[in-house]
Structure formats: structure tokens, C-alpha cells
Enzyme design. Structure first.
Site, short mmCIF file in Angstrom:
data_model
loop_
_atom_site.label_atom_id
_atom_site.label_comp_id
_atom_site.label_asym_id
_atom_site.label_seq_id
_atom_site.Cartn_x
_atom_site.Cartn_y
_atom_site.Cartn_z
N GLN A 14 -4.66 -6.06 10.44
CA GLN A 14 -4.93 -5.76 11.84
C GLN A 14 -6.22 -4.95 12.00
O GLN A 14 -7.15 -5.34 12.73
CB GLN A 14 -3.74 -4.97 12.41
CG GLN A 14 -4.01 -4.28 13.73
CD GLN A 14 -2.89 -3.35 14.15
OE1 GLN A 14 -2.13 -3.68 15.04
NE2 GLN A 14 -2.78 -2.19 13.52
N ASP A 15 -6.31 -3.82 11.33
CA ASP A 15 -7.47 -2.94 11.49
C ASP A 15 -8.74 -3.59 10.98
O ASP A 15 -9.82 -3.42 11.57
CB ASP A 15 -7.24 -1.62 10.75
CG ASP A 15 -6.10 -0.80 11.32
OD1 ASP A 15 -5.50 -1.24 12.32
OD2 ASP A 15 -5.82 0.28 10.78
N SER A 79 0.74 -1.43 2.58
CA SER A 79 0.85 -0.68 3.83
C SER A 79 2.26 -0.43 4.34
O SER A 79 2.45 0.26 5.33
CB SER A 79 0.06 -1.40 4.93
OG SER A 79 0.48 -2.74 5.04
N SER A 124 -3.00 8.45 6.25
CA SER A 124 -1.81 8.17 7.05
C SER A 124 -1.07 9.45 7.40
O SER A 124 -1.07 10.41 6.61
CB SER A 124 -0.89 7.23 6.27
OG SER A 124 0.41 7.19 6.83
N GLU A 126 1.87 9.76 7.10
CA GLU A 126 2.94 9.88 6.11
C GLU A 126 2.62 10.93 5.04
O GLU A 126 3.51 11.36 4.31
CB GLU A 126 3.20 8.53 5.44
CG GLU A 126 3.81 7.48 6.36
CD GLU A 126 5.27 7.75 6.71
OE1 GLU A 126 5.93 8.49 5.97
OE2 GLU A 126 5.75 7.20 7.72
N TYR A 148 4.64 5.84 -0.64
CA TYR A 148 3.46 5.49 0.15
C TYR A 148 2.70 6.75 0.54
O TYR A 148 1.48 6.85 0.34
CB TYR A 148 3.88 4.71 1.39
CG TYR A 148 2.77 4.46 2.39
CD1 TYR A 148 1.93 3.36 2.24
CD2 TYR A 148 2.55 5.30 3.47
CE1 TYR A 148 0.91 3.11 3.14
CE2 TYR A 148 1.54 5.07 4.38
CZ TYR A 148 0.71 3.97 4.21
OH TYR A 148 -0.30 3.74 5.10
N LYS A 152 -1.07 8.06 -0.70
CA LYS A 152 -2.08 8.30 0.33
C LYS A 152 -2.57 9.75 0.28
O LYS A 152 -3.74 10.04 0.53
CB LYS A 152 -1.53 7.97 1.71
CG LYS A 152 -1.49 6.49 2.04
CD LYS A 152 -2.89 5.95 2.28
CE LYS A 152 -2.88 4.54 2.84
NZ LYS A 152 -4.24 4.03 3.11
N HIS A 177 -0.51 2.85 14.78
CA HIS A 177 -1.37 2.19 15.76
C HIS A 177 -1.06 0.71 15.75
O HIS A 177 -0.92 0.09 14.71
CB HIS A 177 -2.85 2.47 15.48
CG HIS A 177 -3.26 2.30 14.06
ND1 HIS A 177 -2.83 3.14 13.05
CD2 HIS A 177 -4.05 1.37 13.47
CE1 HIS A 177 -3.36 2.74 11.90
NE2 HIS A 177 -4.09 1.67 12.12
#
Length: 318
Positions: A14-15, A79, A124, A126, A148, A152, A177
Site C-alpha cells: 500500500q505505502d 508486515s 511502527s 508496535e 514484529y 522494528k 494507516h
């Protein structure tokens, strides 16, 4: 000023597609790394696509050395938080180790060509895990609660290390997002696509995990804009990119059904214990004050409008 050449990983997501569109519109020559080497859906035809795996450090480093880009955007990631529990080794390799290797590659390009290379690491929320404060800012302690987030967090911290070394490296702490380009693997798109199917008489139930989890939902193109602003700002830094408002998964579901015109939807929604994660932050909400003050950035699309746009897109899907 726009760069001459940019290198984007994770361009098939998406991004990546929104970022590529933005960079092409700015007149930037865009090179993208994808696993398949094919041009993914939504990616502009002008993008030069390279086949490769970010975890192949030697090949990726050689490619970066050959391209010598002015901007590097690392969007590649395993992701899904759920997937990181299924394959924590792969999550650590892609989200952590490979990101750090890319930082080193960008550093080597900057030294070899005696020029500034802007590096954007997509971090993120997270990384904060179950935070002691809300909303969270760039100064909130990192307390990841899943593989995850832990991977990150490593890449996020190493971005700061390379920044102190002299690389123009910024870490964008991106909160949830969304957009119609969100993969169906994500709960938000699962919600809107299933609600659209129910509204069209093609499904009769929506099965989810934790309905009480609260997240800060923003509009994906806004978050891409924040990345570009950070890459072109005079000084690199860490930035929380969020809306400052949280909503539960249940609220997302309610907004989707309401927009689709489906009443009395509660009996159609079911919880499957197998979809619950071993640990899941209950509430993540971001304070984007630094991005607003330093980058002049702010979110432009409301929560309900985001949900509406996603439902509308799924209603017209064949």
C-alpha cells in the site's frame, strides 16, 4: 528540493505504491525492489523495478552502490503482527537485520560519492508495546510485546545510531494507516471487504479476533507525505506519525456497517479465539506534535471518512 533518484523497498505494498506515485509526480527517478521483479498493482509504470530479496545483503548492497540514490525509503517488512508469531525468525531477519544492512549500504553510498543520502526507516507504533503513557511520543520508552515490534525496535534504534554517525536517517513511527489499497490480510480491509459483501448479499457473517483493541487510524497517503517531508528536511530525526485519536476495532466495524447501510449488524459479527494474538497492545495512540511543528505535517482525513472510502471501494469491487 526533490531528489534526482530514489530507492524504495516494499514497493508492492500500500505505502510503496502511494510513495512511488508521489515521487514520480515530483520528477524523481524511482527504483523499486520487489521479490517478484514484476510491476505490482497500483505501481506507476515509470518505476524501474528490480527483483531481489532485502535479506540478500550482498546483492542489495551492490544494487544500491550501482544506483547511488539520493533518497532511500525502507518500507519492506514482514508486515503482519500475526505472521511474526508464526515466523519470528523471518520477522527478525526482514524487519530488523535487513533494515540495518540497508542503513549500512546507504552510509557506504554517502561516503563513496561524498553526498548526503536521506534514509527513511518505516518504524511502527508496535515498538511501544503496552505503553505506560498515552498518547505516545518520540520519547516514550520502547516496550515491544511481539516479534514484529521487537524487530522494528531494533531497526528504529539503529537508525538513531547511523544518524549519530552522520547519515541523514529518520525513523517514522507510523501508526495504523489505511486505504482501499490495504491488503485483505489486514483486519481493516477484512472488515470493509466483508461488510461490502454482506451489503451486496454475498456473505452473512464477519469473523474477527479482539474487537476491543484500540488503534490510531490514519490515511495512508498522508503518512507517505510525512516520509517525503522528513527525507527532505534539513535535519534528520525520529517522528511519530499519527492522528492523536484512537478507535476500537468494534468502532471500525460499526462505522463500516453504518456507511454500507446495514442495520442490526451485531448478530453478524463473531469472535474466533484462534484469531486472538498471544499478546496484543490494548491501546496505541500517537502524539504527532514533533511532525506538526518541525515538518508542518498533519493528518487530513477523518476516521469515518477513511472507513467510508474503503467501504465504497469494496462495494464497487467485481
Amino acid at each position: 528540493m526533490p531528489a534526482t533518484r530514489a530507492f524504495v523497498t516494499g514497493a508492492s505494498g500500500q505505502d510503496g505504491s502511494y510513495l512511488a506515485e508521489r515521487l514520480i509526480a515530483d520528477g524523481v527517478e524511482v527504483h523499486a525492489l520487489t521479490l517478484s521483479g514484476e510491476v505490482p498493482a497500483f505501481l506507476p509504470a515509470d518505476v524501474v523495478v528490480h527483483r531481489g530479496d532485502l535479506t540478500d545483503v550482498a546483492a542489495t548492497r551492490a544494487l544500491l552502490a550501482d544506483l547511488a540514490p539520493d533518497e532511500v525509503y525502507n518500507l519492506a517488512a514482514l508486515s503482519s503482527v500475526a505472521a511474526s508469531w508464526e515466523d519470528p525468525d523471518r520477522s527478525a531477519s526482514v524487519n530488523g537485520g535487513a533494515a540495518v544492512a540497508l542503513l549500512e549500504s546507504a552510509w557506504q553510498v554517502s561516503q563513496a560519492h561524498d553526498k548526503q543520502v536521506a534514509f527513511i526507516q518505516c518504524s511502527s507504533a508496535e515498538i511501544f508495546g503496552e505503553p505506560a503513557q498515552s498518547p505516545q511520543s518520540e520519547d516514550t520508552p520502547l516496550r515491544p510485546v511481539n516479534p514484529y515490534g521487537a524487530a522494528k525496535a531494533y531497526a528504529h534504534l539503529m537508525t538513531g545510531v547511523y544518524r549519530s554517525r552522520g547519515l541523514h536517517a529518520s525513523s517514522m513511527v507510523l501508526y495504523n494507516h489505511e486505504s482501499p489499497r490495504r491488503s485483505p490480510r489486514f483486519v481493516t480491509r477484512k472488515i470493509t471487504s466483508t461488510v461490502a459483501a454482506i451489503a451486496r448479499g454475498r456473505a452473512d457473517s464477519l469473523v474477527l479476533g479482539n474487537l476491543d483493541a484500540r488503534r490510531d487510524f490514519g490515511w495512508a497517503p498522508d503518512y507517505v507525505d510525512a516520509m517525503v517531508r522528513a527525507a527532505r528536511h534539513a535535519q534528520a530525526d525520529d517522528y511519530v506519525v499519527a492522528t492523536g485519536k484512537s478507535h476500537s476495532v468494534r468502532e471500525f466495524v460499526a462505522a463500516a456497517f453504518q456507511h454500507a447501510g446495514v442495520r442490526d449488524w451485531e448478530p453478524m459479527v463473531h469472535t474466533d479465539p484462534s484469531l486472538l494474538r498471544p499478546t496484543d497492545p490494548t491501546d496505541l495512540t500517537g502524539d504527532f506534535s514533533r511532525a506538526r511543528t518541525v515538518l508542518g505535517w498533519k493528518p487530513s482525513v477523518s476516521f469515518h471518512e477513511i472507513v467510508a472510502r474503503m467501504v465504497d471501494a469494496d462495494l464497487v469491487e467485481p
